[in-house]
Structures are given as C-alpha cells and as structure tokens.
Design a protein around this motif. Structure first.
Motif, PDB file in Angstrom:
ATOM      1  N   UNK A 130       0.858  -1.183   0.000  1.00  0.00           N
ATOM      2  CA  UNK A 130       0.000   0.000   0.000  1.00  0.00           C
ATOM      3  C   UNK A 130       0.894   1.233   0.000  1.00  0.00           C
ATOM      4  N   UNK A 131       0.482   2.225  -0.774  1.00  0.00           N
ATOM      5  CA  UNK A 131       1.244   3.477  -0.895  1.00  0.00           C
ATOM      6  C   UNK A 131       0.404   4.584  -0.282  1.00  0.00           C
ATOM      7  N   UNK A 132       0.992   5.305   0.642  1.00  0.00           N
ATOM      8  CA  UNK A 132       0.257   6.342   1.349  1.00  0.00           C
ATOM      9  C   UNK A 132       1.181   7.455   1.783  1.00  0.00           C
ATOM     10  N   UNK A 133       0.567   8.569   2.129  1.00  0.00           N
ATOM     11  CA  UNK A 133       1.303   9.693   2.662  1.00  0.00           C
ATOM     12  C   UNK A 133       1.413   9.620   4.176  1.00  0.00           C
ATOM     13  N   UNK A 134       2.312  10.405   4.708  1.00  0.00           N
ATOM     14  CA  UNK A 134       2.545  10.430   6.164  1.00  0.00           C
ATOM     15  C   UNK A 134       1.292  10.843   6.925  1.00  0.00           C
ATOM     16  N   UNK A 135       0.538  11.808   6.383  1.00  0.00           N
ATOM     17  CA  UNK A 135      -0.669  12.267   7.082  1.00  0.00           C
ATOM     18  C   UNK A 135      -1.746  11.193   7.101  1.00  0.00           C
ATOM     19  N   UNK A 136      -1.830  10.405   6.047  1.00  0.00           N
ATOM     20  CA  UNK A 136      -2.783   9.294   6.036  1.00  0.00           C
ATOM     21  C   UNK A 136      -2.380   8.256   7.070  1.00  0.00           C
ATOM     22  N   UNK A 137      -1.094   7.967   7.161  1.00  0.00           N
ATOM     23  CA  UNK A 137      -0.605   7.032   8.180  1.00  0.00           C
ATOM     24  C   UNK A 137      -1.029   7.487   9.575  1.00  0.00           C
ATOM     25  N   UNK A 138      -0.992   8.777   9.824  1.00  0.00           N
ATOM     26  CA  UNK A 138      -1.340   9.314  11.145  1.00  0.00           C
ATOM     27  C   UNK A 138      -2.801   9.046  11.516  1.00  0.00           C
ATOM     28  N   UNK A 163       6.854  10.866   2.048  1.00  0.00           N
ATOM     29  CA  UNK A 163       6.918  12.001   2.967  1.00  0.00           C
ATOM     30  C   UNK A 163       7.987  12.989   2.489  1.00  0.00           C
ATOM     31  N   UNK A 164       7.639  14.251   2.483  1.00  0.00           N
ATOM     32  CA  UNK A 164       8.631  15.277   2.124  1.00  0.00           C
ATOM     33  C   UNK A 164       9.684  15.434   3.217  1.00  0.00           C
ATOM     34  N   UNK A 165       9.324  14.994   4.426  1.00  0.00           N
ATOM     35  CA  UNK A 165      10.220  15.082   5.571  1.00  0.00           C
ATOM     36  C   UNK A 165      11.241  13.945   5.502  1.00  0.00           C
ATOM     37  N   UNK A 166      12.458  14.272   5.095  1.00  0.00           N
ATOM     38  CA  UNK A 166      13.494  13.255   4.909  1.00  0.00           C
ATOM     39  C   UNK A 166      13.902  12.594   6.222  1.00  0.00           C
ATOM     40  N   UNK A 167      13.605  13.230   7.350  1.00  0.00           N
ATOM     41  CA  UNK A 167      13.958  12.666   8.653  1.00  0.00           C
ATOM     42  C   UNK A 167      12.876  11.731   9.192  1.00  0.00           C
ATOM     43  N   UNK A 168      11.713  11.709   8.550  1.00  0.00           N
ATOM     44  CA  UNK A 168      10.617  10.871   9.040  1.00  0.00           C
ATOM     45  C   UNK A 168      10.957   9.397   8.873  1.00  0.00           C
ATOM     46  N   UNK A 169      10.700   8.629   9.912  1.00  0.00           N
ATOM     47  CA  UNK A 169      10.861   7.185   9.819  1.00  0.00           C
ATOM     48  C   UNK A 169       9.700   6.533  10.561  1.00  0.00           C
ATOM     49  N   UNK A 170       9.434   5.310  10.198  1.00  0.00           N
ATOM     50  CA  UNK A 170       8.299   4.607  10.787  1.00  0.00           C
ATOM     51  C   UNK A 170       8.627   3.125  10.851  1.00  0.00           C
ATOM     52  N   UNK A 171       8.600   2.572  12.037  1.00  0.00           N
ATOM     53  CA  UNK A 171       8.877   1.148  12.208  1.00  0.00           C
ATOM     54  C   UNK A 171       7.807   0.337  11.487  1.00  0.00           C
TER      55      UNK A 171
END
Length: 158
Positions: A39-47, A64-72
C-alpha cells in the motif's frame, strides 16, 4: 498499480486530515482488496490509522517530504521516483489527496466507493467520470449503512 478510494457526490475524500465517513462494509472491502499487497500512502494518512501504525500484513510504502521521518514497519520515501522504483506493479495507492494526485497517472484500475451524499470536504479525488481516459468497468448494487447509501464502482484506464 491500483488506487482505492471512497468519494462523496462531489468526489470529496476528506476533511481536516480524516475520511468523510466510515462505512464498516467498505472498510472490510478495503482490507480484503489490499491484504497481502503493498500500500502506498502519505505520512498524514498514516497518522489517521490506529496508533499511527502501518497496516498489518501489507507492505507499507510511505511518501513524505520530511526526509527525517521514519516509521517502524514501513518503508519511507522522500522522492516519488524512489517510491515508484520500489513499488510492485500490484501496489494500491490509498491516499491522501496529494499522493493520489501524484500517482493516478501510474494506475490502471481505481476501486471507488461512491457515497450518495455530500459532505463538507477540503480534499478531493479527480472526478473520473469527467476524464476521458477512464471508463466504468464494473458497478455494484446500492448498499446502505446508517442511512448512507453507497455503491462500488471499478474504473479502468482506456
């Protein structure tokens, strides 16, 4: 690539970072169609997911445009090109609005839940009925939950 989306009569899909309405049968259909796929989604959808966690039993590819964003439990991409290179052909684009806009041209099938109501929305999906490259290949019967009528429509690219 596929997309899956629930839209109201005006092709609205969300407001204030959330879906317009939650329909239990539609959520079951979403799960059945996407289970075992990327599934392909944006960071805000994940939230908006329970606990802000990736969907289980699916490969979660997050843009995510935020290059520092990470998600386990997910793969995060800051460029559309890198995400597309990593995504399998049978991946589902699941939102939000900017991710749909960026990837619709790469999709050949869109599974739409058409809700027979208009809600205040601030995020919209392109109206496929007005785009000549799309046609209705399947249309389901009218369903209803809590007075909200809806049906499933499958669009394919010409």
């Amino acid at each position: 690539m596929y997309a899956i989306v629930a839209v109201d009569e005006n092709w609205g899909i969300g407001r204030d970072g959330d879906q317009l309405v939650y329909l239990s049968e539609d959520l079951k259909r979403f799960k059945a169609l996407t289970m075992g796929h990327a599934v392909i989604l944006g960071r805000k959808t994940l939230a908006t997911f329970p606990g802000g966690r990736p969907l289980p039993k699916r490969r979660n590819l997050i843009l995510s445009r935020n290059k520092a964003f990470c998600c386990e439990g997910a793969e995060v991409f800051s460029s559309l090109e890198d995400l597309c290179a990593a995504a399998p052909e049978d991946a589902f684009v699941i939102g939000g609005g900017s991710v749909y806009q960026a990837l619709l041209e790469k999709c050949d099938t869109v599974y739409v839940t058409k809700i027979q109501a208009a809600f205040p929305a601030d995020t919209f999906f392109p109206n496929l009925d007005r785009l000549p490259e799309w046609y209705v290949s399947e249309e389901g019967e009218m369903l209803e939950q809590d007075g909200i009528r809806y049906h499933y429509v499958t669009y394919r690219r010409r």
